[in-house]
Motif scaffolding. Structure first.
Motif, PDB file in Angstrom:
ATOM      1  N   PHE A 218       0.848  -1.193   0.000  1.00 38.50           N
ATOM      2  CA  PHE A 218       0.000   0.000   0.000  1.00 38.50           C
ATOM      3  C   PHE A 218       0.888   1.249   0.000  1.00 38.50           C
ATOM      4  O   PHE A 218       1.817   1.361   0.800  1.00 38.50           O
ATOM      5  N   ASN A 219       0.586   2.193  -0.861  1.00 36.09           N
ATOM      6  CA  ASN A 219       1.360   3.439  -0.850  1.00 36.09           C
ATOM      7  C   ASN A 219       0.549   4.627  -0.371  1.00 36.09           C
ATOM      8  O   ASN A 219       1.054   5.743  -0.311  1.00 36.09           O
ATOM      9  N   SER A 220      -0.717   4.377  -0.008  1.00 39.83           N
ATOM     10  CA  SER A 220      -1.541   5.458   0.524  1.00 39.83           C
ATOM     11  C   SER A 220      -2.652   4.865   1.382  1.00 39.83           C
ATOM     12  O   SER A 220      -2.992   3.684   1.259  1.00 39.83           O
ATOM     13  N   GLY A 221      -3.208   5.701   2.231  1.00 40.44           N
ATOM     14  CA  GLY A 221      -4.324   5.269   3.046  1.00 40.44           C
ATOM     15  C   GLY A 221      -5.525   4.854   2.213  1.00 40.44           C
ATOM     16  O   GLY A 221      -6.277   3.952   2.601  1.00 40.44           O
ATOM     17  N   ASP A 222      -5.710   5.490   1.063  1.00 39.56           N
ATOM     18  CA  ASP A 222      -6.841   5.131   0.201  1.00 39.56           C
ATOM     19  C   ASP A 222      -6.756   3.671  -0.224  1.00 39.56           C
ATOM     20  O   ASP A 222      -7.773   2.970  -0.290  1.00 39.56           O
ATOM     21  N   GLN A 223      -5.557   3.201  -0.526  1.00 37.87           N
ATOM     22  CA  GLN A 223      -5.399   1.805  -0.933  1.00 37.87           C
ATOM     23  C   GLN A 223      -5.723   0.865   0.218  1.00 37.87           C
ATOM     24  O   GLN A 223      -6.361  -0.171   0.022  1.00 37.87           O
ATOM     25  N   PHE A 224      -5.266   1.210   1.417  1.00 39.79           N
ATOM     26  CA  PHE A 224      -5.540   0.365   2.581  1.00 39.79           C
ATOM     27  C   PHE A 224      -7.036   0.321   2.854  1.00 39.79           C
ATOM     28  O   PHE A 224      -7.613  -0.760   3.045  1.00 39.79           O
ATOM     29  N   PHE A 225      -7.690   1.477   2.867  1.00 40.38           N
ATOM     30  CA  PHE A 225      -9.134   1.509   3.115  1.00 40.38           C
ATOM     31  C   PHE A 225      -9.887   0.710   2.060  1.00 40.38           C
ATOM     32  O   PHE A 225     -10.808  -0.052   2.368  1.00 40.38           O
ATOM     33  N   SER A 226      -9.496   0.857   0.797  1.00 39.56           N
ATOM     34  CA  SER A 226     -10.166   0.134  -0.276  1.00 39.56           C
ATOM     35  C   SER A 226     -10.021  -1.371  -0.081  1.00 39.56           C
ATOM     36  O   SER A 226     -10.992  -2.130  -0.268  1.00 39.56           O
ATOM     37  N   LEU A 228      -9.460  -2.969   2.801  1.00 35.69           N
ATOM     38  CA  LEU A 228     -10.276  -3.329   3.958  1.00 35.69           C
ATOM     39  C   LEU A 228     -11.748  -3.453   3.568  1.00 35.69           C
ATOM     40  O   LEU A 228     -12.422  -4.438   3.897  1.00 35.69           O
ATOM     41  N   LYS A 229     -12.245  -2.446   2.866  1.00 32.56           N
ATOM     42  CA  LYS A 229     -13.661  -2.429   2.496  1.00 32.56           C
ATOM     43  C   LYS A 229     -14.002  -3.574   1.554  1.00 32.56           C
ATOM     44  O   LYS A 229     -15.049  -4.233   1.704  1.00 32.56           O
ATOM     45  N   ASP A 230     -13.133  -3.834   0.566  1.00 32.99           N
ATOM     46  CA  ASP A 230     -13.402  -4.917  -0.380  1.00 32.99           C
ATOM     47  C   ASP A 230     -13.395  -6.273   0.329  1.00 32.99           C
ATOM     48  O   ASP A 230     -14.221  -7.155   0.019  1.00 32.99           O
ATOM     49  N   THR A 231     -12.459  -6.459   1.250  1.00 39.99           N
ATOM     50  CA  THR A 231     -12.424  -7.712   2.005  1.00 39.99           C
ATOM     51  C   THR A 231     -13.697  -7.888   2.812  1.00 39.99           C
ATOM     52  O   THR A 231     -14.319  -8.964   2.803  1.00 39.99           O
ATOM     53  N   PHE A 232     -14.081  -6.836   3.515  1.00 42.87           N
ATOM     54  CA  PHE A 232     -15.304  -6.887   4.309  1.00 42.87           C
ATOM     55  C   PHE A 232     -16.507  -7.187   3.423  1.00 42.87           C
ATOM     56  O   PHE A 232     -17.352  -8.032   3.761  1.00 42.87           O
ATOM     57  N   THR A 233     -16.613  -6.511   2.286  1.00 42.10           N
ATOM     58  CA  THR A 233     -17.780  -6.656   1.415  1.00 42.10           C
ATOM     59  C   THR A 233     -17.927  -8.089   0.909  1.00 42.10           C
ATOM     60  O   THR A 233     -19.031  -8.648   0.881  1.00 42.10           O
ATOM     61  N   PHE A 267     -12.557   3.087   7.962  1.00 36.96           N
ATOM     62  CA  PHE A 267     -13.080   1.728   7.983  1.00 36.96           C
ATOM     63  C   PHE A 267     -13.892   1.474   9.251  1.00 36.96           C
ATOM     64  O   PHE A 267     -14.942   0.821   9.199  1.00 36.96           O
ATOM     65  N   LEU A 268     -13.435   1.982  10.382  1.00 36.37           N
ATOM     66  CA  LEU A 268     -14.218   1.827  11.611  1.00 36.37           C
ATOM     67  C   LEU A 268     -15.576   2.506  11.469  1.00 36.37           C
ATOM     68  O   LEU A 268     -16.598   1.972  11.920  1.00 36.37           O
ATOM     69  N   GLU A 269     -15.589   3.648  10.840  1.00 35.69           N
ATOM     70  CA  GLU A 269     -16.854   4.340  10.609  1.00 35.69           C
ATOM     71  C   GLU A 269     -17.742   3.524   9.675  1.00 35.69           C
ATOM     72  O   GLU A 269     -18.960   3.404   9.908  1.00 35.69           O
ATOM     73  N   PHE A 270     -17.141   2.945   8.650  1.00 40.94           N
ATOM     74  CA  PHE A 270     -17.894   2.154   7.679  1.00 40.94           C
ATOM     75  C   PHE A 270     -18.550   0.947   8.341  1.00 40.94           C
ATOM     76  O   PHE A 270     -19.755   0.704   8.159  1.00 40.94           O
ATOM     77  N   ILE A 271     -17.787   0.167   9.126  1.00 37.35           N
ATOM     78  CA  ILE A 271     -18.391  -1.033   9.709  1.00 37.35           C
ATOM     79  C   ILE A 271     -19.393  -0.683  10.806  1.00 37.35           C
ATOM     80  O   ILE A 271     -20.321  -1.457  11.069  1.00 37.35           O
ATOM     81  N   SER A 272     -19.224   0.481  11.429  1.00 33.76           N
ATOM     82  CA  SER A 272     -20.186   0.871  12.466  1.00 33.76           C
ATOM     83  C   SER A 272     -21.556   1.166  11.874  1.00 33.76           C
ATOM     84  O   SER A 272     -22.564   1.180  12.594  1.00 33.76           O
ATOM     85  N   GLU A 273     -21.600   1.372  10.573  1.00 30.12           N
ATOM     86  CA  GLU A 273     -22.864   1.666   9.891  1.00 30.12           C
ATOM     87  C   GLU A 273     -23.530   0.406   9.325  1.00 30.12           C
ATOM     88  O   GLU A 273     -24.620   0.490   8.755  1.00 30.12           O
ATOM     89  N   GLN A 274     -22.872  -0.753   9.471  1.00 29.62           N
ATOM     90  CA  GLN A 274     -23.408  -1.995   8.922  1.00 29.62           C
ATOM     91  C   GLN A 274     -24.139  -2.784  10.013  1.00 29.62           C
ATOM     92  O   GLN A 274     -23.804  -2.704  11.191  1.00 29.62           O
ATOM     93  N   ASP A 275     -25.125  -3.553   9.582  1.00 33.15           N
ATOM     94  CA  ASP A 275     -25.849  -4.424  10.506  1.00 33.15           C
ATOM     95  C   ASP A 275     -25.185  -5.797  10.562  1.00 33.15           C
ATOM     96  O   ASP A 275     -24.456  -6.196   9.658  1.00 33.15           O
TER      97      ASP A 275
END
Length: 300
Positions: A218-226, A228-233, A267-275
């Protein structure tokens, strides 16, 4: 014997609490102060997981390397602590005991937050080529120092850079509920050793901030967040029928940098919005598996 089959096409239904579709588990690897250093008797300074990617094995004190590790204990840890306390999310710490012993305020903060502190060995070393007798000695030192610092023996273990002897040495002790020296599955699984069942709660090297400090990582936070989100999804969608677990690996000296922390917060904000999401400590996942998925007859 290696197991290439695992759960196969029909993994068990995890039956996570409250019908959760996914169990998310955050690990903070606390290693700062236990890395290789000539003042500890090591032949060279640390070369692994720092901003100096591909660092050479300097046979002397490497002051830049030392300060990069010290950043994690002095600043990065507290940034992570504030973030997880803000979201009131549980954490498992993979704590190298010598590192923990050198930052008692951090240990007190972990305990006050009710974080699990699993044992990450006595030193932050690569045990692949270390003699078995020394690895056994270090493991015993780690357990004893952990009990002294934390008030109880560790229930979880993760060497990380383990050896072919690690799990066998670990099972010389009878108090461990699980170990995480595996990356082989998205669910906990049982292994057999000398008529004893032992639980493995797999970890991750891809959903891990260490890739900020790796070539082509990862060379930026955007890549890490992406990522994380893709794995979660993906796992969340699979959780409609076969719930899994998602491990997230973090290091104070890496994700604790200001330019990276925002990706984790997003990412913490994202998962806090999921059921239907169960954010748990690793030991809670292990105890759940012991209760709802006890070991069955060995296939081997």
């Amino acid at each position: 014997m290696r197991d290439f089959i695992g759960y196969g096409a029909q993994p068990p239904h995890a039956a996570w609490p409250n019908s959760a579709k996914i169990a998310v588990q955050f690990v903070i690897n606390y290693e700062e102060g236990a890395e290789r250093n000539v003042i500890e008797g090591d032949p060279h300074a640390e070369v692994f997981l720092s901003e100096i990617i591909g660092a050479p094995p300097v046979p002397d004190r490497h002051m830049s390397m030392e300060s990069l590790y010290e950043y994690g204990s002095r600043a990065g840890f507290w940034r992570l602590h504030r973030l997880f306390e803000t979201y009131q999310l549980p954490v498992t710490v993979f704590g190298v005991t010598l590192a923990l012993a050198r930052n008692q305020p951090a240990v007190e903060a972990m305990l006050k937050a009710n974080w699990e502190i699993a044992c990450h060995g006595y030193r932050w070393l690569d045990y692949q080529a270390i003699p078995e007798a020394i690895e056994r000695e270090h493991m015993q030192q780690a357990i004893e120092l952990h009990e002294h610092l934390i008030g109880e023996k560790p229930l979880g273990w993760y060497t990380g850079r383990d050896s072919p002897n690690t799990r066998r040495l670990l099972l010389e002790h009878d108090h461990f509920v699980y170990d995480s020296d595996s990356y082989a599955d998205d669910l906990p699984y049982w292994v057999d050793h000398q008529a004893r069942h032992h639980l493995v709660v797999p970890y991750t090297l891809d959903v891990n901030d260490m890739r900020f400090n790796a070539a082509q990582g990862f060379n930026s936070g955007d890549q890490f967040f992406s990522y994380l989100k893709d794995t979660f999804t993906t796992l969340y969608a699979e959780g409609e029928t076969h719930p899994k677990m998602m491990s997230v690996g973090l290091h104070p000296r890496i994700i604790g940098k200001p330019g990276r922390l925002q990706s984790l917060q997003r990412f913490l904000e994202f998962i806090s919005e999921q059921d239907a999401v169960w954010v748990a400590r690793r030991v809670d996942i292990a105890k759940h598996w012991h209760t709802f998925h006890p070991p069955g007859p060995s296939r081997h």
